[in-house]
Design a protein around this motif. Structure first.
Motif, short mmCIF file in Angstrom:
data_model
loop_
_atom_site.label_atom_id
_atom_site.label_comp_id
_atom_site.label_asym_id
_atom_site.label_seq_id
_atom_site.Cartn_x
_atom_site.Cartn_y
_atom_site.Cartn_z
N THR A 78 0.84 -1.19 0.00
CA THR A 78 0.00 0.00 0.00
C THR A 78 0.88 1.25 0.00
OG1 THR A 78 -0.12 0.02 2.41
CG2 THR A 78 -1.86 -1.16 1.25
N ILE A 79 0.34 2.35 -0.45
CA ILE A 79 1.07 3.62 -0.50
C ILE A 79 1.35 4.13 0.91
CG2 ILE A 79 0.91 6.04 -1.22
CD1 ILE A 79 -0.75 5.01 -3.63
N SER A 80 0.40 3.92 1.81
CA SER A 80 0.48 4.43 3.18
C SER A 80 0.52 3.25 4.15
CB SER A 80 -0.76 5.29 3.44
OG SER A 80 -0.96 5.48 4.81
N PRO A 81 1.06 3.47 5.35
CA PRO A 81 1.00 2.40 6.36
C PRO A 81 -0.43 2.14 6.85
CG PRO A 81 2.46 4.20 7.08
CD PRO A 81 1.86 4.61 5.78
N SER A 82 -1.33 3.08 6.65
CA SER A 82 -2.72 2.91 7.07
C SER A 82 -3.45 1.97 6.12
CB SER A 82 -3.44 4.26 7.08
OG SER A 82 -4.81 4.07 7.37
N VAL A 83 -4.22 1.05 6.70
CA VAL A 83 -5.04 0.13 5.89
C VAL A 83 -6.52 0.27 6.20
CG1 VAL A 83 -3.17 -1.54 5.52
CG2 VAL A 83 -4.67 -1.78 7.51
N SER A 84 -6.90 1.34 6.90
CA SER A 84 -8.28 1.50 7.34
C SER A 84 -9.27 1.56 6.18
CB SER A 84 -8.44 2.72 8.25
OG SER A 84 -8.05 3.90 7.56
N GLU A 85 -8.87 2.08 5.02
CA GLU A 85 -9.81 2.13 3.89
C GLU A 85 -10.15 0.71 3.43
OE1 GLU A 85 -8.28 2.98 -0.33
OE2 GLU A 85 -6.74 3.91 0.92
N TYR A 86 -9.20 -0.21 3.49
CA TYR A 86 -9.46 -1.60 3.10
C TYR A 86 -10.32 -2.29 4.17
CZ TYR A 86 -5.61 -0.38 0.06
OH TYR A 86 -4.80 0.25 -0.84
N VAL A 87 -10.02 -2.02 5.42
CA VAL A 87 -10.81 -2.57 6.52
C VAL A 87 -12.25 -2.11 6.40
CG1 VAL A 87 -11.12 -2.63 9.03
CG2 VAL A 87 -8.82 -2.79 8.05
N ALA A 88 -12.46 -0.84 6.09
CA ALA A 88 -13.83 -0.31 5.96
C ALA A 88 -14.58 -1.01 4.84
CB ALA A 88 -13.78 1.20 5.72
N GLU A 89 -13.92 -1.23 3.71
CA GLU A 89 -14.58 -1.93 2.59
C GLU A 89 -14.93 -3.36 2.98
OE1 GLU A 89 -15.73 -0.77 -0.37
OE2 GLU A 89 -15.20 1.18 0.49
N ILE A 90 -14.04 -4.02 3.70
CA ILE A 90 -14.31 -5.39 4.16
C ILE A 90 -15.50 -5.40 5.11
CG2 ILE A 90 -13.38 -7.22 5.64
CD1 ILE A 90 -10.63 -6.64 4.23
N GLN A 91 -15.57 -4.42 6.00
CA GLN A 91 -16.68 -4.36 6.96
C GLN A 91 -18.01 -4.15 6.23
OE1 GLN A 91 -16.11 -5.08 10.39
NE2 GLN A 91 -14.21 -5.62 9.34
N LYS A 92 -18.01 -3.35 5.16
CA LYS A 92 -19.23 -3.17 4.37
C LYS A 92 -19.68 -4.49 3.76
CE LYS A 92 -18.09 1.56 3.01
NZ LYS A 92 -17.65 2.40 1.88
N MET A 93 -18.74 -5.26 3.27
CA MET A 93 -19.08 -6.55 2.68
C MET A 93 -19.63 -7.50 3.74
SD MET A 93 -16.76 -9.08 0.38
CE MET A 93 -16.89 -7.99 -1.04
N LEU A 94 -19.00 -7.50 4.91
CA LEU A 94 -19.48 -8.35 6.01
C LEU A 94 -20.88 -7.94 6.44
CD1 LEU A 94 -16.20 -8.62 8.10
CD2 LEU A 94 -17.26 -10.41 6.71
N GLU A 95 -21.14 -6.66 6.46
CA GLU A 95 -22.48 -6.17 6.84
C GLU A 95 -23.54 -6.70 5.87
OE1 GLU A 95 -25.16 -4.91 9.20
OE2 GLU A 95 -23.08 -4.49 9.74
#
Length: 114
Positions: free
Chosen positions: A21-38
């Motif tokens: 990833t470009i940044s050390p943060s992965v929260s955007e990927y986590v958020a997308e995964i959470q939407k799918m789980l929802e």
């Protein structure tokens, strides 16, 4: 929790790790995964809980494997070229237990010791 037609429930601890990833943060990927789980939860297929280090998912084992494959694909869909996914499965078949049951059992034992 109300998982439609649930019989043999398993619990998985899953961590999806996008690599490169470009940044050390992965929260955007986590958020997308959470939407799918929802979406899976709304369909009555799973229950899940986000923690600071992973996601815990509860459901029937074949469904959980489907869900794991789907969430593993999320970083790829956002342009990542490499993903590592760690999975730990708790599949107890002598009795039906949920995430909430497991937590309640520990809480009860803590009360007994107090």
């Amino acid at each position: 929790m109300n998982i439609k037609g649930a019989r043999n429930m398993a619990i998985v601890d899953v961590t999806v790790i996008p690599i490169g990833t470009i940044s050390p943060s992965v929260s955007e990927y986590v958020a997308e995964i959470q939407k799918m789980l929802e979406a899976y939860k709304r369909d009555g297929k799973i229950d899940f809980m986000l923690t600071p280090m992973n996601t815990i998912i509860e459901g029937e084992l074949p469904v959980l494997f489907e869900v794991i494959q789907a969430i593993h694909e999320v970083p790829f869909s956002k342009g990542i070229q490499r993903v590592a996914t760690n999975i730990r499965i708790d599949d107890r078949r002598d009795k039906t237990r949920s995430m909430a049951d497991k937590l309640a059992s520990v809480q009860e034992k803590l009360k007994q010791e107090a």
